[in-house]
Scaffold this motif. Structure first.
Motif, short mmCIF file in Angstrom:
data_model
loop_
_atom_site.label_atom_id
_atom_site.label_comp_id
_atom_site.label_asym_id
_atom_site.label_seq_id
_atom_site.Cartn_x
_atom_site.Cartn_y
_atom_site.Cartn_z
N PRO A 1 0.84 -1.21 0.00
CA PRO A 1 0.00 0.00 0.00
C PRO A 1 0.87 1.25 0.00
CG PRO A 1 0.05 -0.99 2.19
CD PRO A 1 0.75 -1.96 1.27
N ALA A 2 0.35 2.30 -0.63
CA ALA A 2 1.09 3.56 -0.66
C ALA A 2 0.79 4.42 0.56
CB ALA A 2 0.76 4.32 -1.94
N LYS A 3 -0.42 4.28 1.09
CA LYS A 3 -0.83 5.12 2.22
C LYS A 3 -1.73 4.32 3.15
CE LYS A 3 -3.02 9.55 3.40
NZ LYS A 3 -3.67 10.78 2.88
N ILE A 4 -1.53 4.52 4.45
CA ILE A 4 -2.37 3.87 5.47
C ILE A 4 -2.81 4.94 6.45
CG2 ILE A 4 -2.47 2.15 7.32
CD1 ILE A 4 -0.18 0.67 5.89
N ASP A 5 -4.11 5.06 6.64
CA ASP A 5 -4.67 6.05 7.56
C ASP A 5 -5.59 5.32 8.54
OD1 ASP A 5 -5.55 8.26 8.87
OD2 ASP A 5 -6.45 9.24 7.13
N VAL A 6 -5.22 5.32 9.81
CA VAL A 6 -5.99 4.61 10.84
C VAL A 6 -6.44 5.61 11.90
CG1 VAL A 6 -5.93 2.82 12.62
CG2 VAL A 6 -4.75 2.45 10.43
N ARG A 7 -7.74 5.61 12.19
CA ARG A 7 -8.29 6.44 13.26
C ARG A 7 -9.00 5.53 14.26
NH1 ARG A 7 -12.04 11.01 10.77
NH2 ARG A 7 -13.09 9.15 9.92
N VAL A 8 -8.75 5.73 15.54
CA VAL A 8 -9.32 4.86 16.57
C VAL A 8 -9.95 5.70 17.67
CG1 VAL A 8 -8.89 2.97 18.17
CG2 VAL A 8 -7.49 3.18 16.10
N LEU A 9 -11.20 5.40 17.99
CA LEU A 9 -11.91 6.01 19.11
C LEU A 9 -11.95 5.01 20.26
CD1 LEU A 9 -14.96 7.67 17.30
CD2 LEU A 9 -13.17 8.89 18.55
N LEU A 10 -11.45 5.44 21.44
CA LEU A 10 -11.42 4.61 22.63
C LEU A 10 -12.01 5.40 23.80
CD1 LEU A 10 -7.76 3.28 22.33
CD2 LEU A 10 -9.83 1.97 21.89
N PRO A 11 -12.50 4.73 24.84
CA PRO A 11 -13.03 5.45 26.00
C PRO A 11 -11.96 6.28 26.71
CG PRO A 11 -13.71 3.15 26.04
CD PRO A 11 -12.67 3.27 24.98
N SER A 12 -12.35 7.41 27.20
CA SER A 12 -11.44 8.28 27.94
C SER A 12 -11.11 7.68 29.31
CB SER A 12 -12.09 9.65 28.13
OG SER A 12 -11.36 10.43 29.06
N ARG A 13 -9.92 7.97 29.81
CA ARG A 13 -9.54 7.54 31.16
C ARG A 13 -10.28 8.35 32.22
NH1 ARG A 13 -3.90 8.15 33.18
NH2 ARG A 13 -5.01 8.20 35.16
N ASP A 14 -10.92 9.45 31.82
CA ASP A 14 -11.54 10.35 32.79
C ASP A 14 -13.00 10.04 33.09
OD1 ASP A 14 -9.15 11.84 32.91
OD2 ASP A 14 -9.72 12.98 31.13
N ILE A 15 -13.52 8.92 32.55
CA ILE A 15 -14.92 8.59 32.77
C ILE A 15 -15.03 7.38 33.70
CG2 ILE A 15 -15.56 9.49 30.50
CD1 ILE A 15 -15.84 6.57 29.57
N ASP A 16 -16.21 7.19 34.27
CA ASP A 16 -16.52 5.97 35.00
C ASP A 16 -17.03 4.95 33.99
OD1 ASP A 16 -15.87 7.01 37.51
OD2 ASP A 16 -17.87 7.90 37.73
#
Length: 277
Positions: free
Chosen positions: A126-141
């Motif tokens: 591949p010429a280009k790889i773009d990865v975006r990841v959403l994860l829970p914040s450490r600041d929440i319960d």
């Protein structure tokens, strides 16, 4: 091209066991280079819609296309079985885009291992790889994992945070190293959500969505040499449902709406995520 050939197989224009047109014929029909034809055929082979894909004789429509790994007839499978081949197929593209919403990125890190091996072996470029990841914040319960006894929340939270950060760092390091080793334009970005995601979602190359529910159960686990009762969802076993753009109105709309939803979270209520603390 893959979308159109997939449609022909789904609708019976190309029948089970039938030989496909030659790569030269497909290149002429779609007005593309042979490399694009081979890429489309490999995608359909990874979905178990085609067999015998090679540079030689024409490929063959699978004898049982109903067992394909994507589209409206795809059987739902656990994440450990379903995600890896779909990620590998996505990395066949010269422009790879992976968006993920999940709890710890364990499944994503495991699934990306195979295409990374293929890249290092010279079989994928591949010429280009773009990865975006959403994860829970450490600041929440966190809603889960959560201890049955609230007094034990500290130990469980530290374990989850360490796992989230470790998996994210491994994923980031493995992908960014491709810049140096293979000259690939790689971007990996993490952002934090202000809530515990009740579902996991993977969006691949703008054309496929893989969706699963986190099913919370009570179980027991040893943490810091103590047995702990907790409510948790084992994401690697969550059943993934596949939706492919072009596989029908339902699938196409689901993929489009999933992208809108992910982008809205990314651009509005998510925040910068630090994987070091």
């Amino acid at each position: 091209m893959a979308d159109e050939l997939r449609r022909r197989i789904r609708t019976g224009v190309l029948r089970p066991g039938q030989r496909m047109p030659t790569q030269a014929m497909l290149a002429d029909e779609f007005g593309v280079e042979r490399g694009a034809v081979r890429q489309a055929l490999r995608i359909l082979q990874s979905e178990r819609l085609l067999t015998n894909v090679s540079k030689g004789s024409p490929a063959t429509v699978a004898p049982d296309p109903e067992r394909a790994l994507s589209g409206p007839t795809a059987p739902p499978l656990p994440t450990t079985a379903a995600l890896a081949p779909r990620i590998a197929a996505a990395f066949e593209s010269p422009q790879v885009q992976v968006d993920a919403l999940c709890l710890t990125a364990v499944s994503l890190t495991l699934a990306i291992g195979e295409p990374l091996r293929q890249i290092h072996a010279g079989r994928l470029k591949p010429a280009k790889i773009d990865v975006r990841v959403l994860l829970p914040s450490r600041d929440i319960d966190l809603a889960f994992p959560a201890p049955v006894d609230a007094a034990e929340s500290g130990r469980l939270r530290r374990r989850w945070l360490a796992q989230r950060n470790a998996q994210g760092q491994v994923l980031q390091h493995n992908l960014l190293s491709l810049r140096t080793t293979h000259g690939i334009d790689v971007h990996v970005t993490f952002r934090a959500l202000p809530f515990t995601p009740p579902v996991k979602l993977y969006l691949l190359n703008g054309s496929e969505a893989l969706f699963a529910y986190y099913t919370v159960r009570r179980r027991e686990e040893e943490i810091d040499q103590r047995r702990l009762q907790l409510y948790d969802a084992q994401g690697t076993q969550s059943i993934l449902f596949s939706f492919a753009q072009g596989a029908g109105p339902r699938d196409t709309k689901f993929v489009e709406q999933s992208h809108l939803w992910f982008d809205a979270l990314w651009e509005t209520i998510s925040s910068e995520l630090d994987l070091t603390n």
